[in-house]
Enzyme design. Sequence first.
Site, short mmCIF file in Angstrom:
data_model
loop_
_atom_site.label_atom_id
_atom_site.label_comp_id
_atom_site.label_asym_id
_atom_site.label_seq_id
_atom_site.Cartn_x
_atom_site.Cartn_y
_atom_site.Cartn_z
N LYS A 79 13.46 0.46 0.93
CA LYS A 79 13.18 -0.71 0.08
C LYS A 79 14.02 -0.59 -1.20
O LYS A 79 14.12 0.50 -1.77
CB LYS A 79 11.69 -0.74 -0.25
CG LYS A 79 11.21 -2.00 -0.95
CD LYS A 79 9.70 -1.92 -1.19
CE LYS A 79 9.14 -3.17 -1.84
NZ LYS A 79 7.68 -3.08 -2.04
N SER A 154 5.43 -7.26 -0.51
CA SER A 154 6.81 -7.32 -0.96
C SER A 154 7.77 -6.48 -0.11
O SER A 154 8.98 -6.68 -0.17
CB SER A 154 6.88 -6.83 -2.41
OG SER A 154 6.51 -5.47 -2.49
N SER A 178 1.49 -4.44 -0.51
CA SER A 178 2.90 -4.70 -0.22
C SER A 178 3.49 -3.92 0.95
O SER A 178 4.61 -4.20 1.36
CB SER A 178 3.75 -4.43 -1.47
OG SER A 178 3.75 -5.55 -2.31
#
Lengths: 486, 487
Positions: A79, A154, A178
């Site tokens: 990420k 996210s 997330s």
Amino acid sequence: MNELVTRSAAQIARDVNGKRVSAREITAAVLQRVDETDDRLGCYLSRLNELALDCAQRADRRIAAGETLPLAGVPIAIKDNMCLRGTRTTAGSKILENWIAPYTATAVQLILDAGGIPIGKANLDEFAMGSSCENSALGVTRNPYDLSRVPGGSSGGPAAAVASFQAAIGLGSDTGGSIREPGAFCNVVGFKPTYGRVSRYGLIAFASSLDQIGPLTRTVEDAALAYDVMAGHDPSDSTSINRAVEPAANALREDLKGLRIGVVKEFATAKLGPEIDALYKRAYRELADLGADVVDISLPTADYGLATYYLIAPAECSSNLARFDGVRYGLRVEGDDVGQMYERTRAAGFGPEVKRRILIGTYALSSGYYDAYYVKAQKARTMFAQDFRRAFEHCDLIAAPAASSPAFEFNAKSDPYSMYMMDYYTIPMSLAGLPALSVPCGYAGTPQLPMGLQLAAPLFEEAKLLGAAHAYERATEYASKAALAV
Amino acid sequence: MTVKTKYEAVIGIECHVELKTRSKMFCGCANEFGGEPNTKVCPVCLALPGALPVANKEAIEHMIRAGLAFGATIPAFSKFDRKNYFYPDMPKDYQISQYDMPLTLGGSVGYWLEDGTLKECRLTRIHLEEDTGKSMHAGGGDGRIAGSAYSLIDFNRAGVPLMECVSEPDLTSAQEAVGYLEALKRTFVQLGVSDVKMEEGSLRCDANVSIRPAGSMKLGTKAEIKNMNSFRSVLRAIESEITRQIDVLESGGRVVQETRGWDEAQGVTHSMRSKEEAHDYRYFPDPDLVPMEIDPALVERLKATIPALPHDRFVRYHREYGLDPKQATQLVDNLPLAEYFDACVSASGNAQLSTNFVLGDLSRLANETGTPVYASPVTSASLAELIGLVEAKAITSKTAKELLERMWAGEGSPKAIVEKEGLAQTSDAGEIERFVAEVLAANEKAAADYKAGKTNILGFLIGQVMKASRGKANPALAEELLRKKLE
Ligand SMILES: [Zn+2]
């Protein structure tokens, strides 16, 4: 599709350590898979082909020299809010669009040292704020099961990358859901360890007291594998826990005998509609079928989770994001004086959701409002922890939905509140710092799209949590019952 | 009643002192003054995305020792808070500080004025925080931001540990404020927690100044004075501010609450910002740092490391030994010399002679040779031995001076030199009489002058006797015998 890319992380590590396949072959296959599919999916913001091949070569050399590497040749999607030295690290924001990290996050370093291969930096909602990846300022990521839908957020980029075989492990971060929500949307396992289990050093902060790094994987075994590599105390992170880690890979089990699993009364799924209600009821039955004693428990404060979270997380973010000021790095928009430079830089650099949260947080911390908002939210947070402690007197694990619906279409949640509601079931566990995961539990909607079952455990009981999730996954095998759109 | 005595000043001081530690407050960078700009920096003290602070144990221990030295309470729990405001020198755009749970609470600082008056100022608290970097404005504007084309920032100092000492408003004059600051400085230096070099910016202070009618209990409106860069400027700035506030009240005005900067060149304070423009710092507990639990055993262990404090020394020297305030201060400010002095006093039991030798002849020799007294061959034990000889009247003070020079030159203990050279003072009247006769024979004119009434010539003649005896003659006896011969 090259069969090599479909192998689990555990399988790849076994094969590469056993010299049946090289890290280089795996890496080449995965890079090709990314080439073929990422134009449509948009999982990655930066591709790391050269670094990936270097790392693969190094892994092969180490294995040739007699080492055994827990993640030998395992392709990793990172990420893009985690620093990796020499790579663009953007947090999905224009304000860091061209920032090259000069150091590496502890968790990322542990993964690389274990033989993991960094394939790319994956998309996310800007500064990890969002539940659909739509808040990324730098790219659109699509759900691999339906390209008209969001991958969740996210950690949407790593979730979609793992689901679409562009990586075997995604490194995500979870603040209020997330990792778990995109895991559910993309039909993969999304695991958030206990707060403080994995070092946050090098993770670009959203809300420091909630942020936690964890894996997104296609199997529970792989989640355990990644967790065992990353978990542990880091002297560079004062909030990381100095406590022995029980290896989760040894705790995987095939049944749930002797476990009491609590279903939260206040999380009644009837309000989610008959189809989803039936799906979760089936999931709880499946847990019972595996030998678990499924019991009702109560979390009286559950309904205050969202309100509490949306004071604490923005308050911390308003302070954490102050450093993006145009002075030392990242975007700078010049002004007549330093004040104007700050204003222009931040106006141009941050997207609307980030600005909204900075404003909410600044307000919540302001003199005159601090006691009414921030202090009260902290008190509520203490009550959550107490509620969970009491609940865990009656059960070993808690079962709940991971999200209130399957993946939705782009632009479907135009008002912030309906987007925030996506994390209704994951936020309470975050506020209490508990380890929690989502595991595929079936399909709902039209078309039929993946849903996730959330399991949560008391603090530090990751091994028990992963063990139980493994039994559920083995018995149900929901993840393999749908076809990818790519 | 003059205008000046009609009012009394109420002053509180907030001062920032850089702690002497190996590394910075929250990262591993060296805590050293100077160096090429931005060479003592890392992801943490540059506030790069993702970097996290780790608190420096050494700094926390320094704080606890500083608090204990002033009799402060060390609470069992303490925490760090973020003070949020945008400032280019401050990398995170918040400062890690302590808001409502500082490491030390209360206590008081004993200090003295030039005339030796002892005073005390209570402390509100001492808390721990981090320093900022330093801006340089370039491209015109003579170093000021106005008119400069761009600014450069050096972050070497960013993240250096600072303790902020906040006093109660117990000070009533500029002299007291300076006395208080000097006491802080002395104590911190002797504790080894700071070098307190004002020229390197390692002590910076602000003063809250207000005035009220003499005898009134009600506090007046205060102004906060900033930019005072030396003890001298503290003195001048506070004096100037008191005068300004008196002028305002006397001319029928009212003092407004504001921040005022001290202008060293003009010798006045000028308004910087009013209270209405004050920041809302949005303090909240720093979620990156866990709250500190202070172990009582650690506090006890640190307590045992605290040396004799300057204030206690001063009181002993001045009140007990009778040293004048200047002498006492001179000793207090030179710790190794003070320790040497103390050792000599305790070995000789004579504070007066110890003072005379240490601050007199020995300090002169130290100045001349560049060797500090405590590092010279004259040990405190041998000095005590010399004092013993003087006390016993075994040698004259003139011989003592001579002996001291020879001891300094490394000739050994005073007793050994005396024995070897027969320098012991003599009170043998017969022997001295022979010297007296010798001197009178050689100085007939002086003898005649004395007899003619010029009695002040006696000192010269005594000196001649001492010289003839090579300093051994008991001067009192020599005088007596001379008088007898001449009268
Ligand atoms: Zn540093």
